[in-house]
Each structure stands twice: as C-alpha cells, then as structure tokens.
Scaffold this active site. Structure first.
Site, mmCIF file in Angstrom:
data_model
loop_
_atom_site.group_PDB
_atom_site.id
_atom_site.type_symbol
_atom_site.label_atom_id
_atom_site.label_comp_id
_atom_site.label_asym_id
_atom_site.label_seq_id
_atom_site.Cartn_x
_atom_site.Cartn_y
_atom_site.Cartn_z
ATOM 1 N N GLU A 1 0.858 -1.201 0.000
ATOM 2 C CA GLU A 1 0.000 0.000 0.000
ATOM 3 C C GLU A 1 0.886 1.240 0.000
ATOM 4 O OE1 GLU A 1 -2.568 1.820 0.000
ATOM 5 O OE2 GLU A 1 -4.398 0.662 0.273
ATOM 6 N N ARG B 1 -7.856 0.916 12.725
ATOM 7 C CA ARG B 1 -6.484 1.306 12.409
ATOM 8 C C ARG B 1 -6.529 2.284 11.240
ATOM 9 N NH1 ARG B 1 -4.751 -0.516 7.559
ATOM 10 N NH2 ARG B 1 -5.370 -2.571 6.773
ATOM 11 N N ASN C 1 -5.496 3.613 7.535
ATOM 12 C CA ASN C 1 -5.323 2.913 6.267
ATOM 13 C C ASN C 1 -4.678 3.871 5.257
ATOM 14 O OD1 ASN C 1 -5.581 0.539 4.701
ATOM 15 N ND2 ASN C 1 -7.402 1.346 3.702
ATOM 16 N N ASN D 1 -10.638 4.313 1.721
ATOM 17 C CA ASN D 1 -9.461 4.404 0.860
ATOM 18 C C ASN D 1 -9.474 5.716 0.089
ATOM 19 O OD1 ASN D 1 -7.430 2.117 0.721
ATOM 20 N ND2 ASN D 1 -9.349 0.945 0.746
ATOM 21 N N ASP E 1 -9.905 0.623 -4.249
ATOM 22 C CA ASP E 1 -8.874 0.751 -3.222
ATOM 23 C C ASP E 1 -8.165 2.097 -3.404
ATOM 24 O OD1 ASP E 1 -6.723 0.116 -1.328
ATOM 25 O OD2 ASP E 1 -7.354 -1.955 -1.541
#
Length: 304
Positions: A25, A109, A111, A158, A208
């Site tokens: 990522e 969390r 991202n 995202n 994403d």
C-alpha cells in the site's frame, strides 16, 4: 456538457520488486529523491525503490505503517501508524509519534492517506476486521492540529485524491464498492456535500487506492479484480484498464523522471495456498509506462 477525457496509451506491465508483501500500500513518489516509497502495512515495513540506480531499501518499524508523505518543514516523512500520525526519518530510524485522534475506537487502524495541495495530510481509518462501519477521515495540519473531517461510517476507507481544480475530493467506501465525490474548499480544507461518483460492479472487485493524473483522470486500484482502471473525471466513464497478474491490487502512484510511470502495489493477504501458487507475483510492486503524466505528490506542511 464537458468533453470526455482521452483514453491513455499503456505499455506492458512489469514487476519491479517481487517483495511478496502481505499488504502492499501507501505509494508516494519522491521527486527530490527520484524514488518510490511504499509500505507493507501488516508486516510493518517501509520500502523505497529507486529506478535510476536499481537500489531497493526497506525499514521495519514497531507498528503498522499505512500511508506516507514527504515533509517540507523537516527531514523525512509524515506517516500514519496504526493509531495515528507520526514523523519518521528513514536515514536515522527516528520515529516521533504525534496525534492519535480516536482512542475510543480500539478496533480501528489507519489505512490510506495523502496530502492536499496546501500540505495538509488526510488519513482515513477502518475497522481492522473490515466489518464494522467505524471508519473516519482526519485532516492533520501538524502536531496538535488534527480534526475529524468526516465520520464516514465506512468499514474500510481508501483514497483520497482530488480533482485538478482542487474543488472535489474523491474518497472510497471500499466495502460498499463506492467512490464518493465531496465538494472541497481548498483554502480552508473543509468538506461540503457529497455525491456518488462511481459504483463498482460485483465482478470489478472493490475500489482501493487511487490517484489523479495531469489531465484530471482518476486511476483506481481494484482489490479482488486484478486491475487498475482509468476514469473520466466528470462522467466516471472507464477510459482504460491495466490488467495485473494477481488479484489484490491496492494502490497506484505516478513516478519516474517525467511522472509517466504508473507504479502499482499488490497484496498476498487473504489469498489461499492454491491462489498463491497460481499468482507467484502476489505482493509485488509493478510498473507500467503510459503517455499520461502524473502530478507531483503534495508535500506535508507546504502551506498548512
């Protein structure tokens, strides 16, 4: 009615780093270093790929790291860790933890994230199990200056990326397969009304990470569908598609000397033994040459 953006020309996909990342990522091209930073979130690794020399470096942190931007007001990077923002200096390994804006959401969390044109870092959170709608979007202007800009109600968030004029922010509700477009005030960094920009069909996986090129087109990674798609910024119409040799495609960024190389991350996460045997490049970093030029990554603290 605006004219549709032209379709970009695409070269062949090549693997530039078979890193076998569990969850690749966080792509960010450094113009000053002529290098691509990217991460493996679950393995707590930061990577740096320098195409001009072939050098490939990696650092292991003591926490998950999910998004990266360069700083203008100090050395190194601003990053998102599991619970919040931090400054990290790859040259020394120094890590300074900063704001942790949602202590009550213990299952979340951070991202994806990136900086806007005014140097403010935007980071989204998600439910670690990808089920509960607890994700939010935060604007980090500097230590002690972090606000919850949007209580998204997304299980997995995202993006974001912005339109060329900076007046629209695109942000993904990944689990619901939806790309949202928000009215955005560049001067104040505030969000306005939102609309659905694009919905992914079931066979197209999940939206994403994404980026905007110099023609305003959106490039979106498809988790679960082995591709990246390019879209007209007004209509959302698909203009081109990059096919990849592995299912879970997670993020994209333009880099290279002319910003015409599209770098693409992938993941081994959630692939079974049979799938991994069929997809030996799962978790690799890929690149494809295009005739599209990207935009330089915004630096943190530019004018925040």
């Amino acid at each position: 009615m605006s004219l549709q953006a032209p379709a970009p020309a695409l070269g062949s996909v090549r693997c530039v780093w078979p890193a076998a990342a569990t969850l690749g990522e966080g792509t960010c091209w450094s113009v000053r270093e002529q290098s691509l930073y990217w991460v493996d979130i679950l393995e707590k690794r930061l990577y740096r790929h320098t195409p001009g020399t072939g050098e490939q470096r990696q650092w292991t942190l003591d926490d998950t790291i999910s998004a990266v931007a360069e700083r203008t007001d100090g050395p190194g990077l601003v990053v998102t860790l599991r619970r919040g923002f931090a400054f990290y200096e790859p040259a020394t390994g120094a890590l300074r933890r900063l704001d942790e804006p949602e202590p009550e959401r213990t299952a979340n969390r951070f991202n994806d994230g990136k900086c806007d044109a005014h140097g403010r870092f935007w980071g989204g959170t998600m439910d670690t199990a990808c089920r509960e709608p607890t994700g939010a979007l935060y604007r980090f202007d500097g230590p002690g200056r972090c606000v919850r800009a949007f209580d998204a109600g997304f299980a997995v968030s995202n993006g974001p990326t912005w339109s060329l004029d900076g007046r629209t922010m695109f942000f993904n509700d990944t689990v619901r397969r939806t790309v949202h477009a928000f009215a955005f005030d560049p001067a104040s960094g505030t969000l306005g009304a939102s609309r659905v920009f694009l919905r992914f069909e079931r066979g197209d996986g999940f939206p994403d990470g994404m980026t905007t090129d110099a023609a305003g087109r959106l490039w979106i990674a498809h988790w679960g569908a082995a591709c990246v798609s390019c879209h007209d910024p007004d209509s959302g119409a698909e203009l081109a598609r990059v096919s990849l040799p592995t299912d879970h495609i997670s993020n994209v960024a333009f880099g290279g000397p002319a910003l015409k190389t599209l770098f693409i991350t992938s993941a081994r996460f959630e692939l079974g033994p049979g799938q991994l045997a069929e997809q030996p490049l799962a978790g690799a970093l890929f690149a494809v040459e295009t005739d599209a030029a990207g935009l330089p990554a915004n630096l943190f603290g530019a004018s925040a």
